[in-house]
Structure formats: structure tokens, C-alpha cells
Design a protein around this motif. Structure first.
Motif, PDB file in Angstrom:
ATOM      1  N   ARG A 203     -93.063  -3.577  -7.505  1.00  0.00           N
ATOM      2  CA  ARG A 203     -92.494  -2.403  -8.169  1.00  0.00           C
ATOM      3  C   ARG A 203     -91.697  -2.869  -9.388  1.00  0.00           C
ATOM      4  O   ARG A 203     -90.874  -3.785  -9.290  1.00  0.00           O
ATOM      5  CB  ARG A 203     -91.567  -1.634  -7.223  1.00  0.00           C
ATOM      6  CG  ARG A 203     -92.155  -1.397  -5.833  1.00  0.00           C
ATOM      7  CD  ARG A 203     -93.169  -0.293  -5.825  1.00  0.00           C
ATOM      8  NE  ARG A 203     -93.772  -0.115  -4.506  1.00  0.00           N
ATOM      9  CZ  ARG A 203     -93.234   0.595  -3.517  1.00  0.00           C
ATOM     10  NH1 ARG A 203     -92.060   1.199  -3.704  1.00  0.00           N
ATOM     11  NH2 ARG A 203     -93.858   0.710  -2.374  1.00  0.00           N
TER      12      ARG A 203
ATOM     13  N   PHE B 214     -87.872   2.143  -5.479  1.00  0.00           N
ATOM     14  CA  PHE B 214     -87.199   1.116  -4.679  1.00  0.00           C
ATOM     15  C   PHE B 214     -86.525   1.648  -3.417  1.00  0.00           C
ATOM     16  O   PHE B 214     -85.980   0.858  -2.647  1.00  0.00           O
ATOM     17  CB  PHE B 214     -86.125   0.412  -5.523  1.00  0.00           C
ATOM     18  CG  PHE B 214     -86.671  -0.335  -6.693  1.00  0.00           C
ATOM     19  CD1 PHE B 214     -87.478  -1.442  -6.519  1.00  0.00           C
ATOM     20  CD2 PHE B 214     -86.388   0.064  -7.987  1.00  0.00           C
ATOM     21  CE1 PHE B 214     -87.985  -2.137  -7.597  1.00  0.00           C
ATOM     22  CE2 PHE B 214     -86.877  -0.626  -9.079  1.00  0.00           C
ATOM     23  CZ  PHE B 214     -87.689  -1.727  -8.876  1.00  0.00           C
TER      24      PHE B 214
ATOM     25  N   ALA C 155     -85.741  -1.674  -1.518  1.00  0.00           N
ATOM     26  CA  ALA C 155     -84.501  -2.324  -1.996  1.00  0.00           C
ATOM     27  C   ALA C 155     -83.588  -1.266  -2.600  1.00  0.00           C
ATOM     28  O   ALA C 155     -83.656  -1.012  -3.807  1.00  0.00           O
ATOM     29  CB  ALA C 155     -84.820  -3.423  -3.008  1.00  0.00           C
TER      30      ALA C 155
ATOM     31  N   ALA D   4     -81.678  -2.166  -5.759  1.00  0.00           N
ATOM     32  CA  ALA D   4     -82.450  -2.176  -7.000  1.00  0.00           C
ATOM     33  C   ALA D   4     -82.487  -0.795  -7.640  1.00  0.00           C
ATOM     34  O   ALA D   4     -82.496  -0.671  -8.867  1.00  0.00           O
ATOM     35  CB  ALA D   4     -83.868  -2.680  -6.733  1.00  0.00           C
ATOM     36  N   ALA D   5     -82.500   0.262  -6.824  1.00  0.00           N
ATOM     37  CA  ALA D   5     -82.473   1.620  -7.378  1.00  0.00           C
ATOM     38  C   ALA D   5     -81.171   1.870  -8.119  1.00  0.00           C
ATOM     39  O   ALA D   5     -81.153   2.505  -9.189  1.00  0.00           O
ATOM     40  CB  ALA D   5     -82.668   2.638  -6.257  1.00  0.00           C
TER      41      ALA D   5
ATOM     42  N   THR E 182     -81.315   0.161 -11.424  1.00  0.00           N
ATOM     43  CA  THR E 182     -82.247   0.794 -12.363  1.00  0.00           C
ATOM     44  C   THR E 182     -81.575   1.896 -13.165  1.00  0.00           C
ATOM     45  O   THR E 182     -81.779   2.006 -14.382  1.00  0.00           O
ATOM     46  CB  THR E 182     -83.455   1.351 -11.599  1.00  0.00           C
ATOM     47  OG1 THR E 182     -84.116   0.290 -10.907  1.00  0.00           O
ATOM     48  CG2 THR E 182     -84.439   2.008 -12.552  1.00  0.00           C
TER      49      THR E 182
ATOM     50  N   THR F 203     -87.334  -5.402 -11.288  1.00  0.00           N
ATOM     51  CA  THR F 203     -88.568  -5.653 -10.564  1.00  0.00           C
ATOM     52  C   THR F 203     -88.255  -6.128  -9.162  1.00  0.00           C
ATOM     53  O   THR F 203     -87.270  -6.837  -8.937  1.00  0.00           O
ATOM     54  CB  THR F 203     -89.443  -6.689 -11.299  1.00  0.00           C
ATOM     55  OG1 THR F 203     -90.687  -6.839 -10.610  1.00  0.00           O
ATOM     56  CG2 THR F 203     -88.763  -8.038 -11.378  1.00  0.00           C
ATOM     57  N   GLY F 204     -89.067  -5.711  -8.224  1.00  0.00           N
ATOM     58  CA  GLY F 204     -88.879  -6.091  -6.829  1.00  0.00           C
ATOM     59  C   GLY F 204     -90.204  -6.070  -6.105  1.00  0.00           C
ATOM     60  O   GLY F 204     -91.244  -5.674  -6.649  1.00  0.00           O
TER      61      GLY F 204
ATOM     62  N   TRP G  11     -85.096  -8.555  -5.597  1.00  0.00           N
ATOM     63  CA  TRP G  11     -85.256  -7.901  -6.894  1.00  0.00           C
ATOM     64  C   TRP G  11     -84.476  -8.678  -7.943  1.00  0.00           C
ATOM     65  O   TRP G  11     -83.607  -9.493  -7.625  1.00  0.00           O
ATOM     66  CB  TRP G  11     -84.780  -6.447  -6.846  1.00  0.00           C
ATOM     67  CG  TRP G  11     -83.325  -6.275  -6.503  1.00  0.00           C
ATOM     68  CD1 TRP G  11     -82.769  -6.236  -5.259  1.00  0.00           C
ATOM     69  CD2 TRP G  11     -82.240  -6.145  -7.428  1.00  0.00           C
ATOM     70  NE1 TRP G  11     -81.417  -6.078  -5.341  1.00  0.00           N
ATOM     71  CE2 TRP G  11     -81.059  -6.010  -6.656  1.00  0.00           C
ATOM     72  CE3 TRP G  11     -82.156  -6.116  -8.815  1.00  0.00           C
ATOM     73  CZ2 TRP G  11     -79.798  -5.872  -7.251  1.00  0.00           C
ATOM     74  CZ3 TRP G  11     -80.901  -5.972  -9.399  1.00  0.00           C
ATOM     75  CH2 TRP G  11     -79.755  -5.845  -8.625  1.00  0.00           C
TER      76      TRP G  11
END
Length: 454
Positions: free
Chosen positions: A350, A365, A369, A372-373, A376, A389-390, A396
Motif C-alpha cells: 500500500r 492502512f 498499520a 501509517a494512516a 498519511t 508506504t507499508g 511502514w
């Protein structure tokens, strides 16, 4: 003395100018030496202040008491190796008994401040060994991939990570990927850079661009098949499924499962086949997946179900046949209809650029993860190409793609156009490109007649 002061001032001005215009050169010329000295001098005190020390063993304390000597100080992790790189320092630490890699990871921000570095990340190499990657400057401000970046079969560099390492897209390890991002976030540049890197490899590129082909048709000389509308995309995906079934029949015919064949030579995917029999792998690039999932009439709904079903089948079954998916879009959630979440579950890699809302980040995510969201939605709009990216493992990182102009990507595709594989099942979708005509050979338009001569 005057000459010495003048020389020092000149060097200082040169170093400042170099740090501003060429941070990598400044780091290699000055920064790496200063940072190494700073880390070695402050190491013991910084580790003690960050709580990364353990008391000396009991036998040493006992010997010190018996010999009436000072009590040994707490011990920090051993420095096994310190290596300067083009972006920072890499330090490999050997942990003492009682120390944990999680403690080092939790102290990364304090280590960054104490050592005067731009960023510090850690990862566990093996039990008892942790690697610290320190960056000396903002490597994502001006991204330039190193010329010696690894390029192997189905593995290409696409971005630079925040710790200075190169981020690769490895199709044989993670076959399918999802890339989301708002308008002008750098999503198209990421896809363009991916095509430019894949152009030099023996791979068939298949594109689906429902924006009438404005994104992918300039690169058409390197594509084996292209679709510019949902109707054409549905037919193209059906042809891909037929191609996948033909490849499986080839693998079945060449599996070599007789009793006298070693287990390692039994074919289970195209990479186990001999070179002369192996079909070209196929990378399918979908520019805007929402255009394939939206509908307004009953006929469009049937077409939409046909398309999503075909994509889901390719995601579940295509890896062994050498078919890999690169799906891009602004949003990719359940509001696009049935089958979307099943398709998303098959996309293990992702990548999320800047998004307009938190829900869009959670679509990428939220199931792998959550941290990670959160990262973002913090991407600023002034940094196009910056992304998070993860993968399905939960790890990530922040990455940024180097800016690749459309002209650069077109030149790469034209240069390697002779490598474009011809797939018989997709011949009907092969783009037709008129040969370019030099400007000198284009006839000039005839001058218009003036009213006086008419």
C-alpha cells in the motif's frame, strides 16, 4: 595569521553554500566526519541519559568490592560497526543482557536530538543486534536516486526512504499493490517513474486509463495493450484471464513431476520454467480504479461487476502466471460496491500520497498499520511525491519519488520500445502509434490568399 583567518572564512562560506545547494556533497565532505566524532564522544553519556544502559555483571561488582575499587559504571550497548553513508551514519549495536530492541526503538527521537542528527530509525537485525540508521539532513527535500541502485528482474527502485535507503518495488516478493492519493499529490509521477524503470526489462506492460488515455497513451510505444474506456477495459481483462489460463496450461505441461526429477526443479510458476519457455511477465497498471467501479445504468452495473470480478481473479490467481497488478486511485473503499474490499485484501503493498480526508487514509492502512494512516493525513500539500508506504506485515515508512517528467518517461519508453513483448491474446488491444515525423519534414502550411490577390 591573516591568511589563516581568510582561508577559514572561505572554507566556512564554501561549506555553507554546499550545505544549501548540495547537501549530499556537504555531508560527504564535512558532515560525516563531524557527526562520527560527535557520536563517539557523546555515546556513553547519551546512552546513559536515554536509559539504554544496564548495570555491570555481579561478578565485576564482587571483584570491585573485594579489591576495594570503584564500582564499575553501567554499560551501554557495544558499537559493533559504524559506517558513514551518502545520507548519514549506520551504527550496528550489540545489546547487553537484559536490553531489548524495543527500548532502542522507543528512544530514537531522543537519540536524534542528543546526537544532533536529522532523523534516527532502528531495526532489529537478529537477536541481540540492532541497527541504527541516522540521517544527517532532510533526504526527502531533494530526491535523487543513487546511480548504483539495484535493478534486477522484476525489482526496480521507485523512491527514497526517509532513512536514506532506496525503496524498491519487488514484484516477486509482493506481487500486487495499491496506490492512492489526491489530485496533484504525486500519484501520477509515481506511476510514471515505475513505467520508466520497468521499460528496460523483459516485461509486458498493460495499461487501463479511463481518462481517455491522457496519462498512459504518451507511453504507448512500450505497452503491449492499452484500454482507454471501461468497455475496452472489460474486454482487455477478459483477454488477460484467458492469457493466464494459457500460461497455467504451459506450466502444467512442463511441471516435470516424474520420480527422477529433483524437487527443486518441479515447476509451480513461470519462474521455474526454462528461459526458452518462460512467457513474459505482465504488469497491469490501472490509472483510476473508481472509473471502473462507478455505474449509472443496469448495463453499466453488469459491466462493473464483470470488471471487478476479473480484477479479483487476477489478484488471487495471477501471481504464478506472472501477472502483477498496480492499481491507482483517489479513493478505494467499500462505497465503490461489492467485491472492492475483497480485491483490496489481495493488494499487499500500500502506498498513500496526500489525501483529502482521514477516511481515505484508513482505506489504505486501516487494516494493516493504523499508525501509517495517521502519518498519511499529516503529509503537507507543499510536498508532492511524499508518501507513506507499508505492507501486510504492518511495517511502514515515509518515501518520496524523484520527479520524473513525462518527457523523460516517454524517452525511456521510446528507447526500449523494441523490448515490447507481443502477446497473441492481447494483440487486439495493442496501441497503434504513428511514427514520429521530424519537424524539418513537416510541410509548412500554404499562405492564405490576401483580398488583393484573390
Amino acid at each position: 595569521m591573516r591568511w589563516l583567518l581568510a582561508s577559514a572564512a572561505l572554507v566556512a562560506v564554501f561549506a555553507g553554500l554546499l550545505r544549501w545547494r548540495r547537501p549530499t556533497w556537504y555531508w560527504l565532505a564535512f558532515g560525516a566526519a563531524f557527526a562520527t566524532l560527535r557520536v563517539l564522544v557523546r555515546y556513553s553519556s547519551v546512552m546513559d541519559a536515554c536509559g539504554l544502559t544496564v548495570p555491570s555483571p555481579r561478578w565485576r561488582l564482587t571483584v570491585a568490592r573485594m579489591a576495594n575499587r570503584p564500582i564499575p559504571e553501567p554499560r551501554a550497548p557495544r558499537i559493533r560497526r559504524l559506517r558513514p553513508t551518502r545520507t548519514g551514519l549506520v551504527i550496528r549495536l550489540g545489546l547487553r543482557p537484559g536490553q531489548d530492541a524495543f527500548d532502542v526503538a522507543a528512544s530514537c527521537d531522543r537519540l536524534r536530538h542528543s546526537f544532533g542528527m536529522y532523523g534516527v530509525t532502528s531495526r532489529e537485525i537478529r537477536s541481540g543486534v540492532v541497527e541504527l540508521r541516522m540521517t544527517g539532513y532532510d533526504v526527502l527535500k531533494r530526491v535523487h536516486l543513487p546511480a548504483d541502485a539495484e535493478r534486477t528482474t522484476m525489482k526496480v527502485p521507485v523512491a527514497l526512504r526517509e532513512d536514506g535507503a532506496v525503496h524498491y518495488r519487488d514484484y516477486r516478493t509482493a506481487p500486487h499493490a495499491l496506490t492512492i492519493g489526491a489530485t496533484k499529490s504525486g500519484k501520477s509521477v509515481y506511476q510514471r517513474n515505475l513505467v520508466a524503470e520497468l521499460a528496460s526489462q523483459d516485461v509486458a506492460l498493460v495499461g487501463i486509463d479511463c481518462k481517455q488515455g491522457v496519462e498512459l497513451f504518451p507511453l504507448a510505444r512500450r505497452f503491449s495493450a492499452l484500454a482507454d474506456s471501461p468497455d475496452t477495459a472489460a474486454d482487455l481483462l477478459d483477454a488477460l484471464i484467458a492469457h493466464m489460463e494459457d500460461v497455467y496450461q504451459l506450466i502444467r505441461a512442463e511441471q516435470r513431476i516424474t520420480a527422477d526429477t529433483p524437487d527443486a526443479d518441479i515447476a509451480a510458476d513461470i519462474w521455474d520454467l526454462p528461459d526458452h519457455l518462460r512467457p513474459a511477465p505482465v504488469v497491469v497498471l490501472v490509472d483510476e480504479v473508481a472509473e471502473l467501479a462507478l455505474f449509472s445504468t443496469k448495463d453499466e452495473e453488469k459491466r462493473r461487476d464483470r470488471i471487478i470480478t476479473a480484477l479479483a481473479r487476477l489478484a488471487q490467481l495471477g501471481r504464478a502466471a506472472g501477472i502483477y497488478l498496480e492499481i491507482c486511485g483517489q479513493r478505494f473503499g467499500s462505497e465503490l460496491g461489492k467485491g472492492i474490499t475483497m480485491l483490496r485484501a489481495q493488494l499487499s503493498v500500500r502506498t498513500a500520497h496526500r489525501v483529502n480526508d482521514e477516511t481515505s487514509a484508513a482505506m489504505a492502512f486501516g487494516d494493516i498499520a493504523p499508525d501509517a494512516a495517521l502519518a498519511t493525513i499529516q503529509i503537507p500539500g507543499t510536498s508532492p511525491g511524499l508518501a507513506v508506504t507499508g505492507d501486510a506485515s504492518g511495517g511502514w515508512a515515509r518515501v518520496r519519488t524523484p520527479h520524473t517528467s513525462l518527457r523523460t518517461a516517454v524517452n525511456a519508453c521510446n528507447k526500449y520500445a523494441h523490448l515490447t513483448p507481443v502477446l497473441p491474446g492481447l494483440a487486439a488491444f495493442r496501441p497503434t502509434v504513428e511514427p514520429s515525423v521530424p519537424l524539418a519534414k513537416i510541410p509548412a502550411p500554404a499562405p492564405a490568399e490576401s483580398p488583393a490577390t484573390a
